[in-house]
Design a protein around this motif. Structure first.
Motif, PDB file in Angstrom:
ATOM      1  N   HIS A   1       0.830  -1.200   0.000  1.00 51.36           N
ATOM      2  CA  HIS A   1       0.000   0.000   0.000  1.00 51.36           C
ATOM      3  C   HIS A   1       0.867   1.254   0.000  1.00 51.36           C
ATOM      4  CE1 HIS A   1      -3.196  -2.718   2.057  1.00 51.36           C
ATOM      5  NE2 HIS A   1      -3.238  -2.808   0.752  1.00 51.36           N
ATOM      6  N   ASP A   2       0.543   2.184  -0.879  1.00 52.22           N
ATOM      7  CA  ASP A   2       1.301   3.417  -1.017  1.00 52.22           C
ATOM      8  C   ASP A   2       0.776   4.459  -0.030  1.00 52.22           C
ATOM      9  OD1 ASP A   2       2.690   5.645  -1.780  1.00 52.22           O
ATOM     10  OD2 ASP A   2       2.047   5.612  -3.874  1.00 52.22           O
ATOM     11  N   PRO A   3       1.611   4.939   0.901  1.00 55.69           N
ATOM     12  CA  PRO A   3       1.157   5.957   1.850  1.00 55.69           C
ATOM     13  C   PRO A   3       0.620   7.215   1.183  1.00 55.69           C
ATOM     14  CG  PRO A   3       3.233   5.010   2.579  1.00 55.69           C
ATOM     15  CD  PRO A   3       2.989   4.491   1.186  1.00 55.69           C
ATOM     16  N   ALA A   4       1.027   7.471  -0.052  1.00 55.84           N
ATOM     17  CA  ALA A   4       0.543   8.651  -0.757  1.00 55.84           C
ATOM     18  C   ALA A   4      -0.960   8.578  -1.013  1.00 55.84           C
ATOM     19  CB  ALA A   4       1.294   8.809  -2.082  1.00 55.84           C
ATOM     20  N   CYS A   5      -1.514   7.362  -1.009  1.00 57.61           N
ATOM     21  CA  CYS A   5      -2.945   7.192  -1.270  1.00 57.61           C
ATOM     22  C   CYS A   5      -3.810   7.526  -0.060  1.00 57.61           C
ATOM     23  CB  CYS A   5      -3.229   5.755  -1.711  1.00 57.61           C
ATOM     24  SG  CYS A   5      -2.483   5.298  -3.287  1.00 57.61           S
ATOM     25  N   ILE A   6      -3.191   7.684   1.109  1.00 53.75           N
ATOM     26  CA  ILE A   6      -3.978   7.959   2.320  1.00 53.75           C
ATOM     27  C   ILE A   6      -4.749   9.262   2.178  1.00 53.75           C
ATOM     28  CG2 ILE A   6      -3.835   8.493   4.778  1.00 53.75           C
ATOM     29  CD1 ILE A   6      -1.536   6.548   5.013  1.00 53.75           C
ATOM     30  N   GLN A   7      -4.113  10.282   1.603  1.00 56.10           N
ATOM     31  CA  GLN A   7      -4.789  11.563   1.437  1.00 56.10           C
ATOM     32  C   GLN A   7      -6.010  11.427   0.531  1.00 56.10           C
ATOM     33  OE1 GLN A   7      -4.423  14.214   3.096  1.00 56.10           O
ATOM     34  NE2 GLN A   7      -2.521  13.721   4.167  1.00 56.10           N
ATOM     35  N   THR A   8      -5.947  10.536  -0.433  1.00 53.26           N
ATOM     36  CA  THR A   8      -7.104  10.294  -1.298  1.00 53.26           C
ATOM     37  C   THR A   8      -8.253   9.698  -0.501  1.00 53.26           C
ATOM     38  OG1 THR A   8      -5.620   9.901  -3.183  1.00 53.26           O
ATOM     39  CG2 THR A   8      -7.897   9.146  -3.400  1.00 53.26           C
ATOM     40  N   LEU A   9      -7.929   8.747   0.379  1.00 51.59           N
ATOM     41  CA  LEU A   9      -8.960   8.152   1.229  1.00 51.59           C
ATOM     42  C   LEU A   9      -9.570   9.199   2.161  1.00 51.59           C
ATOM     43  CD1 LEU A   9      -7.266   4.785   2.330  1.00 51.59           C
ATOM     44  CD2 LEU A   9      -8.697   5.218   0.334  1.00 51.59           C
ATOM     45  N   LEU A  10      -8.719  10.036   2.754  1.00 53.65           N
ATOM     46  CA  LEU A  10      -9.213  11.041   3.700  1.00 53.65           C
ATOM     47  C   LEU A  10     -10.058  12.104   2.999  1.00 53.65           C
ATOM     48  CD1 LEU A  10      -6.021  11.563   5.922  1.00 53.65           C
ATOM     49  CD2 LEU A  10      -8.003  10.092   6.356  1.00 53.65           C
ATOM     50  N   ALA A  11      -9.667  12.459   1.783  1.00 53.17           N
ATOM     51  CA  ALA A  11     -10.450  13.449   1.038  1.00 53.17           C
ATOM     52  C   ALA A  11     -11.848  12.921   0.733  1.00 53.17           C
ATOM     53  CB  ALA A  11      -9.725  13.816  -0.261  1.00 53.17           C
ATOM     54  N   LYS A  12     -11.920  11.632   0.402  1.00 55.92           N
ATOM     55  CA  LYS A  12     -13.229  11.026   0.142  1.00 55.92           C
ATOM     56  C   LYS A  12     -14.039  10.942   1.429  1.00 55.92           C
ATOM     57  CE  LYS A  12     -15.938   9.108  -2.948  1.00 55.92           C
ATOM     58  NZ  LYS A  12     -16.376   9.851  -4.168  1.00 55.92           N
ATOM     59  N   LEU A  13     -13.376  10.658   2.528  1.00 55.98           N
ATOM     60  CA  LEU A  13     -14.044  10.579   3.824  1.00 55.98           C
ATOM     61  C   LEU A  13     -14.682  11.927   4.180  1.00 55.98           C
ATOM     62  CD1 LEU A  13     -14.136   8.097   5.822  1.00 55.98           C
ATOM     63  CD2 LEU A  13     -12.466   9.331   7.191  1.00 55.98           C
ATOM     64  N   ASP A  14     -14.020  13.018   3.804  1.00 54.23           N
ATOM     65  CA  ASP A  14     -14.535  14.357   4.094  1.00 54.23           C
ATOM     66  C   ASP A  14     -15.811  14.681   3.332  1.00 54.23           C
ATOM     67  OD1 ASP A  14     -12.574  14.957   5.928  1.00 54.23           O
ATOM     68  OD2 ASP A  14     -11.255  15.948   4.483  1.00 54.23           O
ATOM     69  N   GLU A  15     -16.138  13.891   2.325  1.00 52.48           N
ATOM     70  CA  GLU A  15     -17.361  14.129   1.554  1.00 52.48           C
ATOM     71  C   GLU A  15     -18.605  13.619   2.276  1.00 52.48           C
ATOM     72  OE1 GLU A  15     -16.986  12.600  -2.388  1.00 52.48           O
ATOM     73  OE2 GLU A  15     -15.055  13.594  -2.759  1.00 52.48           O
ATOM     74  N   GLY A  16     -18.422  13.041   3.479  1.00 54.55           N
ATOM     75  CA  GLY A  16     -19.565  12.586   4.264  1.00 54.55           C
ATOM     76  C   GLY A  16     -19.644  11.088   4.451  1.00 54.55           C
ATOM     77  N   TYR A  17     -18.610  10.370   4.050  1.00 53.18           N
ATOM     78  CA  TYR A  17     -18.600   8.921   4.209  1.00 53.18           C
ATOM     79  C   TYR A  17     -18.035   8.548   5.573  1.00 53.18           C
ATOM     80  CZ  TYR A  17     -19.556   8.707  -0.780  1.00 53.18           C
ATOM     81  OH  TYR A  17     -20.144   8.852  -2.003  1.00 53.18           O
ATOM     82  N   ASP A  18     -18.414   7.372   6.054  1.00 52.70           N
ATOM     83  CA  ASP A  18     -17.907   6.872   7.329  1.00 52.70           C
ATOM     84  C   ASP A  18     -16.798   5.849   7.135  1.00 52.70           C
ATOM     85  OD1 ASP A  18     -19.547   8.373   9.099  1.00 52.70           O
ATOM     86  OD2 ASP A  18     -21.220   7.066   8.618  1.00 52.70           O
TER      87      ASP A  18
ATOM     88  N   ALA B   1     -17.589   4.196   0.734  1.00 53.84           N
ATOM     89  CA  ALA B   1     -17.151   4.562  -0.613  1.00 53.84           C
ATOM     90  C   ALA B   1     -15.890   3.784  -0.973  1.00 53.84           C
ATOM     91  CB  ALA B   1     -16.891   6.063  -0.710  1.00 53.84           C
ATOM     92  N   TYR B   2     -15.631   3.688  -2.272  1.00 49.64           N
ATOM     93  CA  TYR B   2     -14.438   3.011  -2.775  1.00 49.64           C
ATOM     94  C   TYR B   2     -13.673   3.951  -3.690  1.00 49.64           C
ATOM     95  CZ  TYR B   2     -16.391  -1.357  -1.031  1.00 49.64           C
ATOM     96  OH  TYR B   2     -16.888  -2.330  -0.215  1.00 49.64           O
ATOM     97  N   VAL B   3     -12.359   3.938  -3.553  1.00 49.24           N
ATOM     98  CA  VAL B   3     -11.499   4.705  -4.447  1.00 49.24           C
ATOM     99  C   VAL B   3     -10.434   3.756  -4.991  1.00 49.24           C
ATOM    100  CG1 VAL B   3     -11.890   6.911  -3.274  1.00 49.24           C
ATOM    101  CG2 VAL B   3     -10.004   5.451  -2.540  1.00 49.24           C
ATOM    102  N   PRO B   4     -10.095   3.868  -6.270  1.00 48.84           N
ATOM    103  CA  PRO B   4      -9.079   2.978  -6.843  1.00 48.84           C
ATOM    104  C   PRO B   4      -7.686   3.294  -6.301  1.00 48.84           C
ATOM    105  CG  PRO B   4      -9.743   4.642  -8.442  1.00 48.84           C
ATOM    106  CD  PRO B   4     -10.668   4.792  -7.270  1.00 48.84           C
ATOM    107  N   ILE B   5      -6.909   2.254  -6.033  1.00 52.03           N
ATOM    108  CA  ILE B   5      -5.551   2.430  -5.535  1.00 52.03           C
ATOM    109  C   ILE B   5      -4.617   1.488  -6.282  1.00 52.03           C
ATOM    110  CG2 ILE B   5      -6.241   3.150  -3.212  1.00 52.03           C
ATOM    111  CD1 ILE B   5      -5.501   0.205  -2.340  1.00 52.03           C
TER     112      ILE B   5
END
Length: 288
Positions: free
Chosen positions: A88-105, A184-188
């Motif tokens: 897992h690439d640590p750079a992808c964490i910000q992508t997960l957190l940004a999606k989480l900020d859209e209202g996902y749990d 939600a799902y984001v591609p990694i």
């Protein structure tokens, strides 16, 4: 919001040497917890030397157990789970957190086919995703991915449901869907793991992963599993009765057995459905 990154690790010293520096560079303010699951190498020493908070275990309890220990000890409002083997690439964490900020749990990093550990694992995971999608009514893109970000308060509600083995992603995902917490799902991208010591054993874990199929159904809505099974027994009993009545003019013991089995299976499904409902109701009352 504060973030805790939890990495379950068993004999992952080499992977941590690559993962932790990159993780600290990308997430300098995050709490980093490495849960050493009874490693026999210098996993704990490497993690501590690289600045991680280390939780040790005298023997291996399983990947899920490490996740639970890390979640209990974490202080962050957001929990990020990722593998320690460099996939897992640590750079992808910000992508997960940004999606989480859209209202996902919960936000899950979804692997494509190239990210699967072999063809047999890819086929199995594709089947799990299809089954979970049918059960929940939502598109499940990667049911078994261990790279995810969740709101800590929501995740801790279901900690008692999580197994100690490898299927914690399945259980937690289905629990969130069942409780109407948005997922939600984001591609990694997924890199090749560091080292050759895989903890997956094809035969033993293949049987265990097969049981995940039944766990998916019983955890989310047991009646969706038991009702079709009951209907199959009912149709078999009714069909056999029609055949024996037309042929011999009588009702046989086999017909009675099949019809009785259909009723019993259906009633077990009803009871299981009520138990599942009460489980989530108890969680809801505990939060209140």
């Amino acid at each position: 919001m504060t973030v805790s990154v939890i990495l379950p690790a068993k004999n992952e010293a080499e992977g941590l040497r690559r993962t932790l520096p990159a993780l600290r560079e990308r997430m300098p303010a995050a709490e980093i917890i490495v849960v050493d699951d009874g490693s026999t190498d210098d996993t704990a020493e490497v993690a501590a030397a690289l600045g991680a908070r280390v939780l040790g275990s005298p023997y291996s309890m399983g990947n899920g157990a490490a996740i639970k220990r890390g979640a209990r000890a974490a202080t962050g409002e957001i929990l990020v789970f990722m593998d320690a083997d460099g996939q897992h690439d640590p750079a992808c964490i910000q992508t997960l957190l940004a999606k989480l900020d859209e209202g996902y749990d919960m936000v899950v990093g979804a692997r494509d086919w190239s990210g699967q550990a072999g063809v047999h694992r890819g086929v199995a995971n594709a089947f799990y995703n299809w089954l979970a999608s049918r059960m929940t009514g939502f598109e499940v893109k990667d049911l078994t991915s261990g790279f995810r970000a969740v709101r800590a308060a929501k995740f801790l509600e279901f900690l008692h449901l999580l197994p100690n083995g490898f299927s914690y992603p399945t259980t937690s995902t289905m629990a969130f869907f069942r409780s109407a917490y948005p997922v939600a799902y984001v591609p990694i991208p997924v890199a090749r793991r560091v080292g050759t010591n895989s903890h997956i054993r094809p035969l033993k874990d293949g049987i265990r992963f097969l049981l995940i199929i039944f766990k998916i159904a019983t955890l989310y809505s047991p009646l969706k599993l038991f009702a079709p099974a009951a209907m199959c027994f009912f149709l078999a009993g009714a069909g056999y009765y029609a055949y024996t009545y037309a042929t011999y003019g009588r009702f046989t013991n086999m017909s009675m057995l099949l019809l009785s089995a259909s009723v019993i299976i259906f009633l077990i499904g009803l009871v299981s459905e009520q138990i599942t409902t009460l489980t989530y109701k108890a969680d809801s009352q505990g939060r209140a």
